[in-house]
Design an enzyme around this catalytic site. Structure first.
Site, PDB file in Angstrom:
ATOM      1  N   ASP A 248     -22.825  33.177  19.570  1.00 36.60           N
ATOM      2  CA  ASP A 248     -21.954  34.215  18.781  1.00 36.60           C
ATOM      3  C   ASP A 248     -22.960  35.498  19.028  1.00 36.60           C
ATOM      4  OD1 ASP A 248     -19.865  34.001  16.118  1.00 36.60           O
ATOM      5  OD2 ASP A 248     -20.625  35.980  16.840  1.00 36.60           O
TER       6      ASP A 248
ATOM      7  N   CYS B 224      -6.947  40.043  14.461  1.00 42.58           N
ATOM      8  CA  CYS B 224      -7.417  39.180  13.518  1.00 42.58           C
ATOM      9  C   CYS B 224      -8.080  39.934  12.526  1.00 42.58           C
ATOM     10  CB  CYS B 224      -7.965  37.758  14.074  1.00 42.58           C
ATOM     11  SG  CYS B 224      -9.252  38.280  15.447  1.00 42.58           S
TER      12      CYS B 224
ATOM     13  N   CYS C 231      -1.933  25.374  30.598  1.00 36.98           N
ATOM     14  CA  CYS C 231      -0.719  24.731  30.675  1.00 36.98           C
ATOM     15  C   CYS C 231       0.067  24.877  29.371  1.00 36.98           C
ATOM     16  CB  CYS C 231      -0.880  23.223  30.793  1.00 36.98           C
ATOM     17  SG  CYS C 231      -1.800  22.853  32.513  1.00 36.98           S
TER      18      CYS C 231
ATOM     19  N   ARG D 165     -25.125   5.019   8.404  1.00 35.66           N
ATOM     20  CA  ARG D 165     -23.577   4.894   7.964  1.00 35.66           C
ATOM     21  C   ARG D 165     -22.687   4.833   9.160  1.00 35.66           C
ATOM     22  NH1 ARG D 165     -26.514   3.339   4.513  1.00 35.66           N
ATOM     23  NH2 ARG D 165     -25.784   3.464   2.337  1.00 35.66           N
TER      24      ARG D 165
ATOM     25  N   CYS E  17       0.612  25.214  37.320  1.00 36.95           N
ATOM     26  CA  CYS E  17      -0.363  25.977  36.136  1.00 36.95           C
ATOM     27  C   CYS E  17      -1.428  26.752  37.186  1.00 36.95           C
ATOM     28  CB  CYS E  17      -1.275  25.104  35.354  1.00 36.95           C
ATOM     29  SG  CYS E  17      -2.564  25.837  34.458  1.00 36.95           S
TER      30      CYS E  17
END
Ligand SMILES: [Zn+2]
Length: 275
Positions: A59, A186, A173, A11, A243
């Site tokens: 991780d 978080c 930047c 596909r 930057c």
């Protein structure tokens, strides 16, 4: 490509823009996915199913019961297992023909640098500002395309920094370091489950386009999603000639950047990317 691959990827091959040539390029691509959580799950699942030939999945965390609401690569049976290993199991079940390398470590310094140098595309699926800047520095230094996503509460962000092009802006930047007054931890923040799926799927789409060499990437554009109103905004941005990372005096082009990245990593709290 063998007969099974022609079937598996048929596909994609049917798409004029991809075809056998594009799919072959996808199969030859080595992608580095940093973070196997909410964003890393859809990223890894799509890159594996679509035939990215080699995936390094990084991780240092383990699957927690509270992850299962959105980190769809992991299962209740794998709570307590390293996320990198759990992810490898999920990807292997979908596509055993690709090479998956799980890395159970927090990447920084020379290890991050060496790994970024060895891959074709980097996907930032992490959840803290310090790591994002370290990844960006390594990508600037080695001129690797960086696909960056963020998701918190109902707000999502996605962009591409195609650092193969010297005129491309980098992450720094757009989000200068130290400009972190709005950052929040978080661990205590909510995340709308499908938001990570939306942003992660778009990161996967951008990575596959880069791998196949097709279409127009998000380089120079930041997409912002408010999933509560389900509205997208596009912010265009350019390289910051001054930057500190990718500019002419940027430390991304000297040996100094590794030490700075490490120092930042040690001193910065675990914070979310600003929404
Ligand atoms: Zn820059």
């Amino acid at each position: 490509m063998n007969d099974k691959q022609l079937l598996r990827y048929s596909r994609h091959i049917l798409l004029d823009a991809i075809g056998i040539e594009g799919q072959s390029r996808i199969l030859e691509t080595h992608a580095l996915i940093i973070g196997a959580g909410g964003l890393g799950s859809p990223v890894a699942l799509y890159l594996a199913s679509a035939g990215i030939g080699k995936i390094t999945l990084v991780d240092d965390d383990e699957v927690d019961f509270t992850n299962l609401q959105r980190q769809i690569m992991h299962t209740e049976a794998r709570v307590g297992m390293a996320k990198a290993d759990s992810g490898q199991q999920a990807l292997r079940a979908i596509n055993p023909e690709i090479d998956i390398i799980p890395l159970k470590q927090r990447l920084s310094g020379e290890a991050l640098d060496a790994l970024v140098a060895s891959v074709d595309i980097v996907l930032d699926c992490t959840d803290n500002f310090a790591t994002r800047h370290a990844i960006n520095r390594a990508c600037v230094h080695h001129k690797k395309p960086l696909v960056s996503g963020a998701a918190i509460r109902f707000d999502g962000q996605i962009s591409v920094y195609d650092l193969r092009d010297d005129n491309s802006p980098c992450y720094h930047c757009l989000f200068p370091e130290g400009d972190d007054v709005d950052e929040v931890r978080c661990a205590v923040m909510g995340v709308f489950a499908p938001l990570t799926g939306i942003v992660g799927s778009m990161q996967a789409a951008e990575a596959l386009k880069l791998a196949a060499g097709i279409g127009q990437s998000l380089n120079g554009r930041l997409l912002l999603l408010d999933s509560l109103e389900m509205e997208w905004r596009t912010v265009k941005f350019k390289k910051d000639e001054a930057c500190a990372v990718c500019g002419p005096k940027g430390n991304g082009r000297s040996g100094e950047y590794l030490r700075q990245a490490d120092a930042n990593h040690e001193s910065s709290p675990a914070v979310c990317h600003r929404g």
